[in-house]
Write a protein that holds these residues in place. Structure first.
Motif, PDB file in Angstrom:
ATOM      1  N   GLU A 106       0.907  -1.192   0.058  1.00 14.97           N
ATOM      2  CA  GLU A 106       0.054   0.009   0.059  1.00 14.97           C
ATOM      3  C   GLU A 106       0.756   1.105   0.001  1.00 14.97           C
ATOM      4  O   GLU A 106       0.648   2.328  -0.673  1.00 14.97           O
ATOM      5  CB  GLU A 106      -0.853   0.093   0.889  1.00 14.97           C
ATOM      6  CG  GLU A 106      -2.317  -1.016   0.912  1.00 14.97           C
ATOM      7  CD  GLU A 106      -3.061  -0.967   2.313  1.00 14.97           C
ATOM      8  OE1 GLU A 106      -2.643  -0.781   3.283  1.00 14.97           O
ATOM      9  OE2 GLU A 106      -4.075  -1.552   1.894  1.00 14.97           O
ATOM     10  N   LEU A 108       3.671   1.722  -1.257  1.00 13.66           N
ATOM     11  CA  LEU A 108       4.452   1.641  -2.623  1.00 13.66           C
ATOM     12  C   LEU A 108       3.286   1.996  -3.506  1.00 13.66           C
ATOM     13  O   LEU A 108       3.591   3.078  -4.435  1.00 13.66           O
ATOM     14  CB  LEU A 108       4.884   0.395  -2.904  1.00 13.66           C
ATOM     15  CG  LEU A 108       5.406   0.163  -4.211  1.00 13.66           C
ATOM     16  CD1 LEU A 108       6.802   1.186  -4.461  1.00 13.66           C
ATOM     17  CD2 LEU A 108       5.968  -1.347  -4.899  1.00 13.66           C
ATOM     18  N   SER A 109       2.003   1.743  -3.389  1.00 12.16           N
ATOM     19  CA  SER A 109       0.930   2.105  -4.222  1.00 12.16           C
ATOM     20  C   SER A 109       0.823   3.654  -3.907  1.00 12.16           C
ATOM     21  O   SER A 109       0.646   4.429  -4.947  1.00 12.16           O
ATOM     22  CB  SER A 109      -0.219   1.400  -3.989  1.00 12.16           C
ATOM     23  OG  SER A 109      -1.289   1.932  -4.669  1.00 12.16           O
ATOM     24  N   ILE A 112       3.550   5.506  -5.916  1.00 14.63           N
ATOM     25  CA  ILE A 112       3.364   5.397  -7.305  1.00 14.63           C
ATOM     26  C   ILE A 112       2.218   6.402  -7.735  1.00 14.63           C
ATOM     27  O   ILE A 112       2.427   7.056  -9.100  1.00 14.63           O
ATOM     28  CB  ILE A 112       3.217   3.848  -7.731  1.00 14.63           C
ATOM     29  CG1 ILE A 112       4.228   2.965  -7.620  1.00 14.63           C
ATOM     30  CG2 ILE A 112       2.648   4.090  -9.316  1.00 14.63           C
ATOM     31  CD1 ILE A 112       4.233   1.743  -8.039  1.00 14.63           C
TER      32      ILE A 112
ATOM     33  N   ARG B  56      14.085  -2.118  -1.687  1.00 15.52           N
ATOM     34  CA  ARG B  56      12.495  -2.236  -1.469  1.00 15.52           C
ATOM     35  C   ARG B  56      11.903  -3.044  -2.326  1.00 15.52           C
ATOM     36  O   ARG B  56      11.041  -3.898  -1.867  1.00 15.52           O
ATOM     37  CB  ARG B  56      12.271  -0.834  -1.388  1.00 15.52           C
ATOM     38  CG  ARG B  56      10.846  -0.646  -0.812  1.00 15.52           C
ATOM     39  CD  ARG B  56      10.521   0.833  -0.581  1.00 15.52           C
ATOM     40  NE  ARG B  56       8.990   1.022  -0.422  1.00 15.52           N
ATOM     41  CZ  ARG B  56       8.649   2.174  -0.965  1.00 15.52           C
ATOM     42  NH1 ARG B  56       9.206   3.177  -1.197  1.00 15.52           N
ATOM     43  NH2 ARG B  56       7.068   2.358  -0.585  1.00 15.52           N
ATOM     44  N   LEU B  57      12.157  -2.758  -3.698  1.00 10.52           N
ATOM     45  CA  LEU B  57      11.377  -3.402  -4.633  1.00 10.52           C
ATOM     46  C   LEU B  57      11.770  -4.996  -4.697  1.00 10.52           C
ATOM     47  O   LEU B  57      10.645  -5.882  -4.865  1.00 10.52           O
ATOM     48  CB  LEU B  57      11.471  -2.900  -6.070  1.00 10.52           C
ATOM     49  CG  LEU B  57      11.076  -1.631  -6.168  1.00 10.52           C
ATOM     50  CD1 LEU B  57      11.300  -1.084  -7.683  1.00 10.52           C
ATOM     51  CD2 LEU B  57       9.578  -1.455  -6.167  1.00 10.52           C
ATOM     52  N   LEU B  60       9.874  -6.741  -2.052  1.00  7.76           N
ATOM     53  CA  LEU B  60       8.448  -7.238  -2.298  1.00  7.76           C
ATOM     54  C   LEU B  60       8.072  -7.937  -3.434  1.00  7.76           C
ATOM     55  O   LEU B  60       7.204  -8.313  -3.797  1.00  7.76           O
ATOM     56  CB  LEU B  60       7.777  -5.647  -2.598  1.00  7.76           C
ATOM     57  CG  LEU B  60       7.706  -4.582  -1.494  1.00  7.76           C
ATOM     58  CD1 LEU B  60       7.305  -3.237  -2.005  1.00  7.76           C
ATOM     59  CD2 LEU B  60       6.538  -5.222  -0.537  1.00  7.76           C
ATOM     60  N   LEU B  91       4.130   3.448 -14.840  1.00  2.00           N
ATOM     61  CA  LEU B  91       3.788   3.469 -13.347  1.00  2.00           C
ATOM     62  C   LEU B  91       2.401   2.843 -13.274  1.00  2.00           C
ATOM     63  O   LEU B  91       2.128   2.291 -12.522  1.00  2.00           O
ATOM     64  CB  LEU B  91       3.879   4.859 -13.037  1.00  2.00           C
ATOM     65  CG  LEU B  91       5.268   5.436 -12.991  1.00  2.00           C
ATOM     66  CD1 LEU B  91       5.104   6.926 -12.543  1.00  2.00           C
ATOM     67  CD2 LEU B  91       6.004   4.920 -11.654  1.00  2.00           C
ATOM     68  N   LEU B  95       1.061  -0.179 -11.210  1.00  2.00           N
ATOM     69  CA  LEU B  95       0.191   0.204 -10.102  1.00  2.00           C
ATOM     70  C   LEU B  95      -0.987  -0.777 -10.095  1.00  2.00           C
ATOM     71  O   LEU B  95      -1.490  -1.452  -9.197  1.00  2.00           O
ATOM     72  CB  LEU B  95      -0.670   1.561 -10.580  1.00  2.00           C
ATOM     73  CG  LEU B  95      -1.247   2.364  -9.209  1.00  2.00           C
ATOM     74  CD1 LEU B  95      -0.271   2.534  -8.307  1.00  2.00           C
ATOM     75  CD2 LEU B  95      -1.702   3.665  -9.800  1.00  2.00           C
ATOM     76  N   ILE B  98       0.350  -4.033  -8.495  1.00  2.00           N
ATOM     77  CA  ILE B  98       0.273  -3.968  -7.038  1.00  2.00           C
ATOM     78  C   ILE B  98      -1.042  -3.987  -6.460  1.00  2.00           C
ATOM     79  O   ILE B  98      -1.242  -4.687  -5.370  1.00  2.00           O
ATOM     80  CB  ILE B  98       0.884  -2.628  -6.552  1.00  2.00           C
ATOM     81  CG1 ILE B  98       2.526  -2.828  -6.826  1.00  2.00           C
ATOM     82  CG2 ILE B  98       0.898  -2.270  -5.276  1.00  2.00           C
ATOM     83  CD1 ILE B  98       3.195  -1.349  -7.027  1.00  2.00           C
ATOM     84  N   ASN B  99      -1.968  -3.107  -7.017  1.00  2.00           N
ATOM     85  CA  ASN B  99      -3.305  -3.300  -6.642  1.00  2.00           C
ATOM     86  C   ASN B  99      -3.987  -4.655  -6.443  1.00  2.00           C
ATOM     87  O   ASN B  99      -4.828  -4.990  -5.737  1.00  2.00           O
ATOM     88  CB  ASN B  99      -4.199  -2.249  -7.233  1.00  2.00           C
ATOM     89  CG  ASN B  99      -3.779  -0.871  -6.992  1.00  2.00           C
ATOM     90  OD1 ASN B  99      -3.223  -0.463  -6.082  1.00  2.00           O
ATOM     91  ND2 ASN B  99      -4.122   0.012  -7.781  1.00  2.00           N
ATOM     92  N   VAL B 102      -2.466  -6.467  -3.705  1.00  2.00           N
ATOM     93  CA  VAL B 102      -3.160  -6.207  -2.531  1.00  2.00           C
ATOM     94  C   VAL B 102      -4.273  -6.702  -2.365  1.00  2.00           C
ATOM     95  O   VAL B 102      -4.698  -7.188  -1.131  1.00  2.00           O
ATOM     96  CB  VAL B 102      -3.012  -4.643  -2.353  1.00  2.00           C
ATOM     97  CG1 VAL B 102      -4.026  -3.995  -1.355  1.00  2.00           C
ATOM     98  CG2 VAL B 102      -1.912  -3.944  -2.331  1.00  2.00           C
TER      99      VAL B 102
END
Lengths: 156, 156
Positions: A106, A108-109, A112, B56-57, B60, B91, B95, B98-99, B102
């Motif tokens: 989240e 990271l989201s 971005i 960090r990436l 993840l 990006l 996104l 990632i979403n 999540v």
DNA sequence: TGACAATCTTACGTTTACGGAAGATAATTT
DNA sequence: AAATTATCTTCCGTAAACGTAAGATTGTCA
């Protein structure tokens, strides 16, 4: 209801995975299909559900080892008394792991999204082309706090 | 401010990673440190920030390949005109990825929470030990909709 | 009953993201 | 200056999660 069973190829396509993966999970002790007299693997609906759960966890990045631990809980759960406390502890651990990951994603989201807004502004701006989208761009320049952009900007 | 630089060992301990990892990211073209005349790698604060973003990436679960793509955007961004649209698109893609992750994690979290509540109830119940924590347990029996539990229950 | 497809076991190959050792050179401490 | 410690390059090793090919056997369909 019907006690339907599937051969490995059918199971694989139904689960959108590979035959090799299914056999691998068996090698790793995660699932044990029924066998015909001749040795052909048969998967019941329950097997399919179990495989589905396995696939879901692997796709979320859980290791086979971790999944095996969860799967093995049944045995210790059977052994009686304090057993379901074990399950509880395991679920608890998984939960904190997952919650941590969710938070990181989240964060990271959010970053971005910020970056997106900046870039969009930049696309609409009327500065010299040479300064557009660059770290020298006045729109962008004050936003060094977006960590991700360290990957895109200069390194010096 | 001071133009501080760090040698690879200092950088590694500061970032809580290994020397080998940092060198690996260099091999993969993700970062290029300064070199002294003798060849010793030096990392500026900017380098450290970049490494921090990389770490960090990776932590993840993003692959080096993906990170490289993001990192390479700078070049195309430099080339002028339509460039930042590229960054925007990238990006955007990140996104949605990632979403999705999540959401999947959140779903899993909900399921685990459900399972937790059930198990806790079970720990407090007064049924025969032989039926406690088992799929035959009256508390649990009607909750087959928790997919994760397919890993714990019987397979048939 | 061929023919072709699917499955079986065995076993070696592959990719990613590093780990670790060797031997040489450089930097630092005493 | 000597001894230690850090860094350099090169290169081979590794663990996880499968991919893939070989050769034999089994199922299925015209």
């Amino acid at each position: 209801m019907t006690g339907n069973t599937y051969k490995i190829g059918e199971a694989a396509s139904q689960l959108a995975t590979s035959i090799r993966s299914i056999r691998y999970y068996e090698e790793e002790g995660l699932i044990t299909p029924i066998r015909t007299q001749r040795g052909t693997r048969l998967y019941s609906e329950k097997h399919i559900n179990r495989l589905s759960a396995i696939l879901r966890l692997t796709q979320l990045g859980f290791s086979i080892e971790t999944i095996r631990k969860i799967a093995k809980l049944r045995e210790s759960t059977n052994s009686g008394d304090e057993s379901s406390h074990l399950l509880e502890a395991c679920l608890n651990e998984a939960l904190t792991t997952i919650n941590k990951k969710v938070k990181e994603f989240e964060n990271l989201s959010v970053e971005i999204n910020k970056a997106m807004r900046i870039v969009k502004k930049c696309n609409g701006c009327t500065n010299e082309p040479s300064t557009r989208g660059c770290p020298d761009c006045p729109v962008i320049n004050n936003l060094n706090n977006i960590q991700l952009l360290n990957l895109v900007w200069d390194t010096d």
